[in-house]
Design a protein around this motif. Structure first.
Motif, PDB file in Angstrom:
ATOM      1  N   PHE A 248       0.765  -1.236  -0.216  1.00 50.32           N
ATOM      2  CA  PHE A 248       0.052   0.024  -0.046  1.00 50.32           C
ATOM      3  C   PHE A 248       0.860   1.182  -0.053  1.00 50.32           C
ATOM      4  CE2 PHE A 248      -2.427  -3.564   2.129  1.00 50.32           C
ATOM      5  CZ  PHE A 248      -3.558  -3.115   1.568  1.00 50.32           C
ATOM      6  N   ILE A 249       0.942   2.047  -0.984  1.00 46.87           N
ATOM      7  CA  ILE A 249       1.306   3.422  -1.146  1.00 46.87           C
ATOM      8  C   ILE A 249       0.562   4.296  -0.520  1.00 46.87           C
ATOM      9  CG2 ILE A 249       2.763   5.045  -2.554  1.00 46.87           C
ATOM     10  CD1 ILE A 249       3.237   2.853  -4.455  1.00 46.87           C
ATOM     11  N   ILE A 250       0.931   4.916   0.579  1.00 45.57           N
ATOM     12  CA  ILE A 250       0.190   5.980   1.198  1.00 45.57           C
ATOM     13  C   ILE A 250       0.658   7.275   1.287  1.00 45.57           C
ATOM     14  CG2 ILE A 250      -1.139   6.336   3.147  1.00 45.57           C
ATOM     15  CD1 ILE A 250      -1.056   3.232   3.726  1.00 45.57           C
ATOM     16  N   GLU A 251      -0.045   8.285   0.765  1.00 47.84           N
ATOM     17  CA  GLU A 251       0.492   9.767   0.602  1.00 47.84           C
ATOM     18  C   GLU A 251       0.907  10.642   1.840  1.00 47.84           C
ATOM     19  OE1 GLU A 251      -0.486  14.026  -1.600  1.00 47.84           O
ATOM     20  OE2 GLU A 251      -2.120  12.247  -1.701  1.00 47.84           O
ATOM     21  N   ASN A 252      -0.175  10.484   2.857  1.00 46.37           N
ATOM     22  CA  ASN A 252      -0.030  11.159   4.074  1.00 46.37           C
ATOM     23  C   ASN A 252       0.507  10.462   5.390  1.00 46.37           C
ATOM     24  OD1 ASN A 252      -1.771  11.610   7.031  1.00 46.37           O
ATOM     25  ND2 ASN A 252      -1.580  13.548   5.840  1.00 46.37           N
ATOM     26  N   ASN A 264       0.455 -10.552   5.114  1.00 45.78           N
ATOM     27  CA  ASN A 264       1.199 -10.593   4.220  1.00 45.78           C
ATOM     28  C   ASN A 264       1.365  -9.254   3.176  1.00 45.78           C
ATOM     29  OD1 ASN A 264       3.550 -11.647   2.744  1.00 45.78           O
ATOM     30  ND2 ASN A 264       2.207 -12.763   1.477  1.00 45.78           N
ATOM     31  N   ALA A 265       1.666  -8.100   4.092  1.00 51.63           N
ATOM     32  CA  ALA A 265       1.631  -6.815   3.372  1.00 51.63           C
ATOM     33  C   ALA A 265       2.495  -5.708   4.030  1.00 51.63           C
ATOM     34  CB  ALA A 265      -0.036  -6.120   3.410  1.00 51.63           C
ATOM     35  N   VAL A 266       2.770  -4.740   3.169  1.00 54.85           N
ATOM     36  CA  VAL A 266       3.552  -3.621   3.778  1.00 54.85           C
ATOM     37  C   VAL A 266       3.110  -2.385   3.359  1.00 54.85           C
ATOM     38  CG1 VAL A 266       5.694  -5.168   3.934  1.00 54.85           C
ATOM     39  CG2 VAL A 266       5.437  -3.793   2.064  1.00 54.85           C
ATOM     40  N   ALA A 267       3.288  -1.460   4.000  1.00 56.16           N
ATOM     41  CA  ALA A 267       2.963   0.060   3.508  1.00 56.16           C
ATOM     42  C   ALA A 267       4.104   0.812   3.315  1.00 56.16           C
ATOM     43  CB  ALA A 267       2.013   0.711   4.563  1.00 56.16           C
ATOM     44  N   ILE A 268       4.034   1.659   2.057  1.00 56.89           N
ATOM     45  CA  ILE A 268       5.176   2.626   1.759  1.00 56.89           C
ATOM     46  C   ILE A 268       4.655   4.093   1.843  1.00 56.89           C
ATOM     47  CG2 ILE A 268       6.789   3.302   0.094  1.00 56.89           C
ATOM     48  CD1 ILE A 268       6.657   0.586  -1.258  1.00 56.89           C
ATOM     49  N   GLN A 288       0.586  -7.054  -5.451  1.00 54.03           N
ATOM     50  CA  GLN A 288      -0.611  -6.642  -5.759  1.00 54.03           C
ATOM     51  C   GLN A 288      -0.505  -5.062  -5.082  1.00 54.03           C
ATOM     52  OE1 GLN A 288      -3.596  -7.000  -7.760  1.00 54.03           O
ATOM     53  NE2 GLN A 288      -3.165  -4.866  -7.434  1.00 54.03           N
ATOM     54  N   LEU A 289      -0.237  -3.893  -5.834  1.00 53.99           N
ATOM     55  CA  LEU A 289       0.193  -2.559  -5.476  1.00 53.99           C
ATOM     56  C   LEU A 289      -1.246  -1.695  -5.427  1.00 53.99           C
ATOM     57  CD1 LEU A 289       2.445  -0.557  -4.760  1.00 53.99           C
ATOM     58  CD2 LEU A 289       2.445  -0.180  -7.378  1.00 53.99           C
ATOM     59  N   GLN A 308       2.201   4.278 -15.312  1.00 50.18           N
ATOM     60  CA  GLN A 308       3.185   4.155 -16.043  1.00 50.18           C
ATOM     61  C   GLN A 308       4.162   3.220 -15.995  1.00 50.18           C
ATOM     62  OE1 GLN A 308       4.461   8.054 -17.185  1.00 50.18           O
ATOM     63  NE2 GLN A 308       2.667   9.009 -16.962  1.00 50.18           N
ATOM     64  N   TYR A 309       4.413   2.853 -14.724  1.00 46.64           N
ATOM     65  CA  TYR A 309       5.556   1.857 -14.310  1.00 46.64           C
ATOM     66  C   TYR A 309       5.164   0.573 -13.768  1.00 46.64           C
ATOM     67  CZ  TYR A 309       8.247   6.378 -15.102  1.00 46.64           C
ATOM     68  OH  TYR A 309       8.684   7.381 -15.752  1.00 46.64           O
ATOM     69  N   TYR A 310       3.838   0.632 -13.122  1.00 47.82           N
ATOM     70  CA  TYR A 310       3.122  -0.526 -12.464  1.00 47.82           C
ATOM     71  C   TYR A 310       1.896  -0.379 -13.019  1.00 47.82           C
ATOM     72  CZ  TYR A 310       7.524   0.152  -9.685  1.00 47.82           C
ATOM     73  OH  TYR A 310       8.632   0.089  -9.273  1.00 47.82           O
ATOM     74  N   PRO A 311       1.564  -0.992 -14.237  1.00 49.79           N
ATOM     75  CA  PRO A 311       0.162  -0.839 -14.816  1.00 49.79           C
ATOM     76  C   PRO A 311      -0.833  -1.605 -14.062  1.00 49.79           C
ATOM     77  CG  PRO A 311       1.693  -1.478 -16.427  1.00 49.79           C
ATOM     78  CD  PRO A 311       2.553  -1.659 -15.160  1.00 49.79           C
ATOM     79  N   SER A 312      -0.585  -2.522 -13.158  1.00 47.82           N
ATOM     80  CA  SER A 312      -1.756  -3.333 -12.583  1.00 47.82           C
ATOM     81  C   SER A 312      -1.838  -2.645 -11.284  1.00 47.82           C
ATOM     82  CB  SER A 312      -1.351  -4.812 -12.424  1.00 47.82           C
ATOM     83  OG  SER A 312      -0.365  -4.772 -11.378  1.00 47.82           O
ATOM     84  N   SER A 313      -1.599  -1.461 -10.990  1.00 48.93           N
ATOM     85  CA  SER A 313      -1.777  -0.520  -9.531  1.00 48.93           C
ATOM     86  C   SER A 313      -3.205  -0.361  -9.349  1.00 48.93           C
ATOM     87  CB  SER A 313      -1.073   0.771  -9.375  1.00 48.93           C
ATOM     88  OG  SER A 313       0.386   0.332  -9.921  1.00 48.93           O
ATOM     89  N   ILE A 314      -3.714  -0.538  -8.267  1.00 51.10           N
ATOM     90  CA  ILE A 314      -5.071  -0.400  -7.782  1.00 51.10           C
ATOM     91  C   ILE A 314      -5.383   0.748  -7.002  1.00 51.10           C
ATOM     92  CG2 ILE A 314      -7.193  -1.361  -7.013  1.00 51.10           C
ATOM     93  CD1 ILE A 314      -6.088  -3.998  -7.604  1.00 51.10           C
TER      94      ILE A 314
END
Length: 380
Positions: A248-252, A264-268, A288-289, A308-314
Motif C-alpha cells: 500500500f503506497i500511502i501519501e499522508n 502478508n502486506a507492507v505500507a510505503i 498487488q500494489l 506508467q511503471y506499475y500498470p496493475s496498480s489499484i
C-alpha cells in the motif's frame, strides 16, 4: 489633455519595446507618445494649469526630454497654445526623461557579456531585455555557471555546492529560475531532462538520496528484515529479498503510520517514493500494489504516473463512494486539467468532477472504521 504623470507612464511603458528595436537595428526615433488631445474644459485658468507643467518639463525648457509641437486654438475668444504632438527626438532625450539611463546601460553591459560568451544567444538576448535588466548584477556569475555546464558533459557526479564554479555556495540554489532560462537555450537538448522541474534533476546533477519509508503490516514478515519499520534509499529498497502479497503506497504520514494490519502486506510512505517512482523495484512488479492518495486532482495525477511503471496498480479509497461519504470535509482547491490516460472510467469521472468543481478531500478525513471495512472487502 494629457497630464505630466500620464505622459511619464505612457513613455516608460515603451522602454523594453524601444530597447529591443534598437538592438535589432531598427530606426526608432523620433518616438511619438499618444496624447489625449481633447480639452477637458474651456476655462482659461484650467487650461493654463494643465499646459504650464507640460511646458516646464519639456525639452524646450530643460534642454533634454520630450518635445512639444504646439498649435493655436481659440478658447473663449482667446488664442491659446495647445500641444498637437509630443515626441522624443533621440534615445538620450527618452532615457533622460524616463530616468532609464542606468537601466539602459545595465542592459547593454549584460547583453555584451552574455553574447560574447554565448553568441548563439544573441537573438534570445534581444528578445529578453527585461531578463537582462533584472539579472544585470548577477550576469557574470550566471555566465560562470552556464560555462561549466556547457563545457562538462552530464551526468555531473557532484552535488550543487560541490561543483567547481567560483560563485558563492548558494548562488545556484538562489538563481535556479534564471539559470534554467539560460541553460535551456544553451545546452544540447539531450543534456536536459525536460520532464524534471527540479534543477539538479533537469541538468543531471547529483541529488541527495531519497528514502522509501516502509512499515510492516504483518508481523510474520519481520524475520526477513528484523524491523517493524525501516527507511532505505530507493536503490537499496529495490534489493530487498522478499515478496509481500500486497503493498500500500500511502501519501499522508499520519495515515501511513496508523494504517491497519494486513496479512502478508507492507505500507510505503508515498512522499519520498512518488518522487522516484520511475526507479524499478522488482518485488513491486510481483505484488498487488494499492495506491491511496488524497481525493483531489493531484492524487489522480500521481496514480496516473505510477501506472506508467506499475500498470496493475489499484486505487484504494479513491472512489465516488468514499468521496460522498466524507464530502462534508471537502475543501476548495484549484487545479489545472491534464490528460490522464491511465485512469479507468470511474476514476476519470471522479477526477473530472473534482477538477471541475475545485474540490479536495484529504485522506486523513477518512475514518479507520471505513478503512477497515474497505480492507475487509478487498480481502474476500
Amino acid at each position: 489633455m494629457i497630464t505630466p504623470k500620464e505622459l511619464f507612464q505612457k513613455s516608460d511603458k515603451q522602454f523594453f519595446k524601444i530597447v529591443k528595436a534598437i538592438q535589432n537595428g531598427e530606426e526608432v526615433f523620433p518616438v511619438s507618445i499618444p496624447a489625449n488631445k481633447s480639452i477637458s474644459g474651456t476655462n482659461f485658468s484650467e487650461l493654463k494649469a494643465a499646459i504650464v507643467p507640460l511646458y516646464q518639463q519639456s525639452k524646450e525648457v530643460k534642454g533634454k526630454g520630450y518635445s512639444v509641437e504646439w498649435t493655436l486654438k481659440t478658447i473663449d475668444g482667446t488664442k491659446q497654445k495647445l500641444p498637437a504632438k509630443i515626441y522624443f527626438d533621440t534615445i538620450d532625450d527618452y532615457l533622460f526623461y524616463t530616468n532609464r539611463i542606468a537601466d539602459y546601460s545595465d542592459i547593454e553591459k549584460a547583453f555584451q557579456l552574455l553574447t560574447e560568451s554565448f553568441p548563439g544567444l544573441t537573438q534570445w538576448a534581444k528578445d529578453n531585455s527585461p531578463f537582462l535588466l533584472h539579472q544585470a548584477n548577477n550576469m557574470l556569475d550566471l555566465i560562470k555557471v552556464c560555462k561549466y555546464f556547457y563545457q562538462n558533459n552530464p551526468p555531473h557526479n557532484l552535488y550543487l555546492r560541490e561543483l567547481p564554479i567560483e560563485v558563492h555556495s548558494k548562488f545556484i540554489e538562489d538563481n535556479t529560475a534564471a539559470l534554467k532560462k539560460l541553460l535551456d537555450n544553451i545546452l544540447p537538448q539531450d543534456w536536459i531532462n525536460k520532464s524534471e522541474t527540479d534543477f539538479s534533476g533537469r541538468y543531471l546533477v547529483k541529488r541527495p538520496n531519497v528514502y522509501a519509508q516502509i512499515r510492516l503490516l504483518d508481523d510474520s514478515l519481520k524475520h526477513i528484515i528484523g524491523f517493524d519499520e525501516l527507511a532505505l534509499t530507493i536503490d537499496d529498497s529495490a534489493l530487498l529479498n522478499w515478496q509481500p502479497e500486497k503493498v500500500f503506497i500511502i501519501e499522508n504520514k499520519a495515515c501511513f503510520l496508523s494504517f491497519p494490519k494486513v496479512k502478508n502486506a507492507v505500507a510505503i510512505f508515498g512522499e519520498g517514493f512518488k518522487s522516484r517512482v520511475s526507479k524499478h523495484i522488482p518485488w513491486l512488479t510481483n505484488t498487488q500494489l494499492y495506491c491511496w492518495f488524497d481525493l483531489d486532482a493531484a492524487g489522480f495525477e500521481m496514480l496516473n504516473i505510477i501506472r506508467q511503471y506499475y500498470p496493475s496498480s489499484i486505487s484504494l479509497l479513491m472512489d465516488e463512494k468514499a468521496y460522498h461519504h466524507f464530502s462534508q470535509f471537502s475543501v476548495t482547491s484549484t487545479y489545472r486539467k491534464l490528460l490522464l490516460d491511465k485512469l479507468n472510467a470511474d476514476e476519470l469521472k471522479l477526477y473530472n468532477f473534482l477538477q471541475t468543481n475545485n474540490k479536495r478531500l484529504e485522506q486523513e478525513r477518512i475514518t479507520n472504521s471505513y478503512i477497515l471495512e474497505t480492507l475487509r472487502l478487498i480481502s474476500q
